[in-house]
Structures are given as structure tokens and as C-alpha cells.
Design a protein around this motif. Structure first.
Motif: not given
Ligand code: ATP
Length: 202
Positions: A116-120, A122, A169
Motif C-alpha cells: 500500500q505504501e509502494s504505489q510506484r 502498481l 488489494m
């Protein structure tokens, strides 16, 4: 090549799942491993960390002093922001490089502890595999492995994104509430089904 993000809360069984998939022949790109390599003795990020956060955070061997840095960023949010600004882009670049080198694989596991903290990441991900276990078990496993008190272990669990948001997710959830044999069987079933899906969709 398809990319499966493997994630889960602390102590959920991510490392074991990653090892099992690796032994089934699936290539692994692991953000934790990359982070460790970049900050180990002689690691590419060590000089920048020394310059921006202070030479006292580097061990005699030339590695990041993790316990000292953990203590700093726990009490100083600015230091956490600084460290993240150094670490996250470098980890991302290295992960993308490793993924590119695996392009001919059917699928690759990208182990991302905090998705969730690693959007890049996705846009790169085809499938999200969440390893999930009951919070009481998570707590017990973290305490047993690390020798932390219940309160300390609970604090780490509470600081992470919620179990619900992780599950939201997921494309696949593998629960790890029973023994390792059952967990291994479920990982194997996932692998067999997913690899078939990849072959069919080629
Ligand atoms: P972290 O986020 O801290 O890296 P993790 O999600 O990678 O944790 P693991 O290291 O795989 O979790 O497992 C945590 C601990 O729980 C380990 O000591 C592991 O041996 C134990 N464990 C995991 N699954 C089981 C299980 N099904 N039965 C018994 N012990 C287990």
C-alpha cells in the motif's frame, strides 16, 4: 512475463512463501533483499546516507548501522523522510533493472512487504498475492522470531496498513493459519494455477 506482487503483514509468512516459490523455480525480485544490498558494506547508498544523515550511522565495516538508524527515524520524522528519499528511488531502479533482466520468464514474484505504501510499483503488477494470517498468530510469530514483547510486536503491526486494506488489494489470498505443510500445498496450488493462466493467456 507476468509480475506477481507478494505481500503481507509482518510475520505473516512472506519469506517462507517466497522461498517456496523460489524452490518451484519462480524468479524472485525482493525489495527487502535489494534494500539490504544497497546498504550493506560497500553498498551503493552508503556514501549518500553518510553525507546526508551522518557518518555515525555507518559501521566500521562500511554498512548502514540498522539499529541506530531505526532508533533515529523512530524519533525523528525528518530523518525518516530523508532516508526514504534516498532509499526508495534507488530500490525502485534496481527492482526495475532486475525485472527487465527476467523478461523471458513466464512469471516473476516481486516481494513487496508494504504494497500500500509502494504505489510506484502498481503499474508493473499483474497480480497481487497476499499472505494473510490471524493477528494473534502474527503477534505470536513475530514475538517468537524476534524476541520482542507483545507490546512492541503489536506496535509494529499497528504501524502497518490494516489487514482489511491489504486484503482489499488482493487478487489471491493465501491464509497461513495452519501448519507449514498446508501452507506449502496452497502455495503450490497457486503456482500451478497461475502458471497455467499465463500459458493460456500468451
Ligand atoms: P517479516 O515481515 O518480518 O519479514 P514474514 O512475513 O516474511 O515476516 P516469515 O519470516 O516467513 O514472515 O514467518 C515469520 C515467522 O513465523 C518465522 O519464524 C516462521 O518460521 C514462522 N512461521 C510462518 N508460518 C508458519 C507456519 N505455518 N507454522 C509455523 N511457523 C510459521
Amino acid at each position: 512475463m507476468k509480475i506477481v506482487a507478494l505481500t503481507g503483514g509482518i510475520g505473516s509468512g512472506k519469506s517462507i512463501a517466497t522461498q517456496m516459490l523460489s524452490s518451484l523455480g519462480v524468479p524472485i525480485v525482493d525489495l527487502d533483499v535489494i534494500a539490504h544490498t544497497l546498504t550493506a558494506a560497500g553498498g551503493a547508498l552508503v556514501p549518500q546516507i553518510a553525507t546526508e544523515l551522518g557518518g555515525e550511522f555507518i559501521t566500521e565495516e562500511g554498512a548502514l548501522n540498522r539499529p541506530l538508524m531505526r532508533a533515529l527515524i523512530f524519533t525523528q520524522p525528518d530523518a525518516r523522510v530523508k532516508l526514504n528519499a534516498i532509499m526508495h528511488p534507488a530500490i525502485f531502479d534496481e527492482a526495475v533493472k532486475q525485472l527487465a533482466a527476467l523478461e523471458t520468464s513466464t512469471y516473476v514474484v516481486l516481494a513487496i512487504p508494504l504494497l500500500q505504501e509502494s504505489q510506484r510499483y502498481l503499474p508493473y503488477i499483474d497480480h497481487v498475492l497476499v499472505i494473510d494470517c490471524d493477528e494473534s498468530l502474527q503477534l505470536a510469530r513475530v514475538m517468537e522470531r524476534s524476541g520482542l514483547s507483545a507490546q512492541e510486536a503489536q506496535q509494529i503491526i499497528d504501524a502497518q496498513s490494516s489487514r482489511q486494506s491489504r486484503i482489499a488489494m488482493a487478487d489471491t489470498i493465501i491464509t497461513n493459519n495452519a501448519g507449514l505443510a498446508e501452507f506449502e500445498e496452497n502455495i503450490y496450488q497457486f503456482h500451478k494455477n497461475y502458471i497455467n493462466t499465463c500459458i493460456v493467456s500468451k
